[in-house]
Design an enzyme around this catalytic site. Structure first.
Site, PDB file in Angstrom:
ATOM      1  NE  ARG A  77      -3.402   2.348   2.822  1.00 27.52           N
ATOM      2  CZ  ARG A  77      -3.217   3.278   3.760  1.00 27.52           C
ATOM      3  NH1 ARG A  77      -2.281   3.149   4.681  1.00 27.52           N
ATOM      4  NH2 ARG A  77      -3.965   4.354   3.781  1.00 27.52           N
ATOM      5  CG  HIS A 121      -1.011   8.975   3.400  1.00 23.89           C
ATOM      6  ND1 HIS A 121      -1.143   7.625   3.668  1.00 23.89           N
ATOM      7  CD2 HIS A 121      -0.608   9.533   4.572  1.00 23.89           C
ATOM      8  CE1 HIS A 121      -0.824   7.389   4.941  1.00 23.89           C
ATOM      9  NE2 HIS A 121      -0.496   8.535   5.511  1.00 23.89           N
ATOM     10  CD  GLU A 166      -4.740   7.531   9.681  1.00 20.98           C
ATOM     11  OE1 GLU A 166      -4.224   8.578  10.103  1.00 20.98           O
ATOM     12  OE2 GLU A 166      -4.414   6.416  10.091  1.00 20.98           O
ATOM     13  CG  ASN A 295      -5.338   3.395   8.466  1.00 23.69           C
ATOM     14  OD1 ASN A 295      -5.547   2.391   7.787  1.00 23.69           O
ATOM     15  ND2 ASN A 295      -4.901   4.528   7.954  1.00 23.69           N
ATOM     16  CE1 TYR A 297       0.123   2.861  13.535  1.00 21.77           C
ATOM     17  CE2 TYR A 297      -1.817   4.054  12.783  1.00 21.77           C
ATOM     18  CZ  TYR A 297      -0.590   3.477  12.522  1.00 21.77           C
ATOM     19  OH  TYR A 297      -0.073   3.500  11.257  1.00 21.77           O
ATOM     20  CD  GLU A 371      -1.585   4.137   8.124  1.00 20.51           C
ATOM     21  OE1 GLU A 371      -1.384   4.570   9.277  1.00 20.51           O
ATOM     22  OE2 GLU A 371      -1.674   4.874   7.126  1.00 20.51           O
TER      23      GLU A 371
HETATM   24  C1  PNW Z   1      -1.204   7.584  10.704  1.00 18.46           C
HETATM   25  N1  PNW Z   1      -3.553  10.634  15.958  1.00 18.46           N
HETATM   26  O1  PNW Z   1      -1.124   8.836  11.322  1.00 18.46           O
HETATM   27  C2  PNW Z   1      -0.807   7.852   9.255  1.00 18.46           C
HETATM   28  O2  PNW Z   1      -1.689   7.336   8.300  1.00 18.46           O
HETATM   29  C3  PNW Z   1       0.615   7.525   8.943  1.00 18.46           C
HETATM   30  O3  PNW Z   1       1.034   8.308   7.861  1.00 18.46           O
HETATM   31  C4  PNW Z   1       1.467   7.699  10.176  1.00 18.46           C
HETATM   32  O4  PNW Z   1       2.835   7.594   9.911  1.00 18.46           O
HETATM   33  C5  PNW Z   1       1.013   6.660  11.172  1.00 18.46           C
HETATM   34  O5  PNW Z   1      -0.389   6.726  11.417  1.00 18.46           O
HETATM   35  C6  PNW Z   1       1.742   6.716  12.509  1.00 18.46           C
HETATM   36  O6  PNW Z   1       1.504   7.944  13.161  1.00 18.46           O
HETATM   37  C7  PNW Z   1      -1.759   9.189  12.505  1.00 18.46           C
HETATM   38  O7  PNW Z   1      -3.019  11.603  16.548  1.00 18.46           O
HETATM   39  C8  PNW Z   1      -1.231  10.301  13.158  1.00 18.46           C
HETATM   40  O8  PNW Z   1      -4.594  10.133  16.365  1.00 18.46           O
HETATM   41  C9  PNW Z   1      -1.833  10.773  14.304  1.00 18.46           C
HETATM   42  C10 PNW Z   1      -2.968  10.143  14.787  1.00 18.46           C
HETATM   43  C11 PNW Z   1      -3.492   9.034  14.143  1.00 18.46           C
HETATM   44  C12 PNW Z   1      -2.867   8.555  12.992  1.00 18.46           C
END
Ligand code: PNW
Length: 478
Positions: A77, A121, A166, A295, A297, A371
């Site tokens: 991707r 992006h 996002e 995505n 985290y 992601e």
């Molecule tokens: C995503 N938050 O970014 C992006 O899609 C990527 O480009 C990035 O490198 C990756 O996650 C890691 O950060 C985010 O603050 C950045 O909630 C910030 C947030 C969420 C996703």
């Protein structure tokens, strides 16, 4: 299928984005995007870092594709740099820009790796920001033209298309907290931007459908919040409802159901009357989709309270303006547990919640994790190898969760880890490493970390090794 296997044809990929890896910022006709400008604004990006060189993927793409093949990935991707292929954000394409992506795609196909294109992006051509950016409706129209242009150039060889990555980050971090480009801070603009990003998705999807052969599969990547209330107190539950509206339903409502929920409109009514939503917009946004990208985290924990600090999750440090419109009274909390180098709590249960939720919500549109991954403070050992057992544990626990969601009925078809390579981590510059391949930011040499070897085994076998086997599998093979 054994208990630890993934379905046949499951995609095991890695993800990147153009500005974070390409470099070559002013080569072959590329013009500045909002991130080029933002990086040059003092104090915005840690260390004054920029994507001017990044990890030089624009020149090293052939080696990088070989690396993917060596690591058994069956999908990749990546995103297209809008200002590389259509420098002013309007009008004709730059052929050299398109040629770069065509060569990349051909190399991927030659190695049996499915190309998975993200059109946007976060790197809006600066000229479009100068004309007002995402708070302006015209930006969505420009995006649809750009989508047609790229589809015309690559549609004969690429089947998998994503409109936006996002949109929450583009709207809330770009126009609300201002920690991302273009660094604006106006909560009414956040809502206008969110709507025009939704419209861009809808018009872009229609443009792709018109330009692409029937086999094309079109989707979007969202970063929904797995939002939880701190307690069962009704005020905390209401805070949860409001953040669910602002983080999730503001995008998936129009995209998946063709509506903005009434509570979202009410909650934000002191900022806007939503008159920027024109007749027909919701129908334009509500397009049939072939894939929903999620995505993920870390989860989000909220409560009602006026006097608590700003969130960790929204912020890059704290102290700046909140990204969330009309939510000054809501407090964000750190979810208990171990954290990554970003300060994000490691908790795969949020991913399970989201996969089950979107399985129900979409009525069965195939889901992809587009992601997932972790930042670690990786360093090479004296022998030159890079060991990242914490990342292996993170990937293992999240892949295990994906497998469980599939067993529970969710139609999950693929997983893209973030990220293939250490890269430019936005406001953090090069200080955060998400790659499974280590990059020496001086020499730009690539060294697969032990997590890359581990994931290569997962991709090769379609099985998750038992946890006790993690270290052994993860050992670099010289
Ligand atoms: C995503 N938050 O970014 C992006 O899609 C990527 O480009 C990035 O490198 C990756 O996650 C890691 O950060 C985010 O603050 C950045 O909630 C910030 C947030 C969420 C996703």
């Amino acid at each position: 299928m054994s208990q630890s296997s993934f379905p046949a044809n499951f995609l095991f990929g890695s993800a990147t984005s153009a500005y974070q890896i390409e470099g070559a910022a002013d080569e072959d006709g590329r013009t500045p995007s909002i991130w080029d400008t933002f990086c040059r604004t003092p104090g915005k990006v840690l260390g004054g870092d920029t994507g001017d060189v990044a990890v030089d993927h624009y020149h090293r793409w052939r080696d990088d594709v070989q690396l993917m093949a060596d690591l058994n990935l069956n999908a990749y991707r990546f995103s297209i740099s809008w200002s590389r292929v259509q420098p002013t954000g309007r009008g004709p394409a730059v052929q050299r820009g398109l040629d770069f992506y065509r060569s990349l795609v051909d190399e991927l196909l030659a190695k049996g790796i499915t190309p998975w294109i993200t059109l946007y992006h976060w790197d809006l051509p600066q000229e479009l920001e100068d004309a007002g950016g995402w708070p302006e409706r015209a930006t969505a129209e420009r995006f649809a033209e750009y989508a047609s242009l790229v589809a015309g150039a690559l549609g004969d060889r690429v089947e998998r298309w994503t409109t936006l990555n996002e949109p929450w980050c583009s709207a809330y971090l770009g126009y609300g907290s201002g920690v991302h480009a273009p660094g604006r801070t106006d909560h009414a603009d956040v809502l206008r931007a969110a709507h025009h990003l939704n419209l861009a998705h809808g018009l872009g999807t229609q443009a792709l459908r018109a330009a692409l052969p029937g086999r094309a599969q079109i989707g979007v990547s969202i970063n929904p919040a797995a939002v939880r209330a701190l307690t069962d107190d009704p005020d905390d539950l209401d805070a949860r409802r409001r953040i669910d509206a602002l983080a999730n339903r503001i995008f998936d409502g129009p995209m998946l159901r063709g509506v903005y929920d009434e509570d979202l409109i009410q909650d934000t009514s002191r900022l806007t009357d939503w008159s920027f939503v024109k007749d027909g917009d919701l129908a334009d946004i509500h397009q049939p989709l072939d894939a929903l990208g999620i995505n993920y985290y870390t989860p989000t924990l909220v409560s009602a309270s006026a006097d608590r600090k700003l969130p960790r999750r929204d912020g890059h440090g704290g102290g700046e303006q909140s990204p969330w419109p009309a939510a000054e009274d809501i407090a964000f909390h750190q979810t208990p547990g171990e954290t990554t180098d970003m300060g994000w709590t490691i908790d795969p249960t949020g991913l399970h919640d989201l996969l089950m939720h979107y399985h129900r919500e979409t009525g069965g549109i195939p889901l992809y994790i587009t992601e997932n991954g972790m930042a670690c403070d990786d360093k090479p050992s004296p022998d030159g190898t890079v060991h990242d057992p914490d990342r292996i544990a993170y990937l293992h626990s999240h892949l295990e969760t994906v497998r469980r969601a599939i067993a529970d009925g969710a139609d999950v078809r693929g997983y893209f880890l973030w990220s293939l390579l250490d890269n430019f981590e936005w406001a953090y510059g090069y200080s955060k490493r998400f790659g499974t391949v280590y990059v020496d930011f001086e020499s730009l040499a690539r060294i697969p970390k032990s997590s890359a070897r581990w994931y290569a085994e997962v991709a090769r076998t379609g099985e998750l090794p038992a946890p006790r086997a993690l270290d052994a599998v993860g050992d670099p093979v010289a």
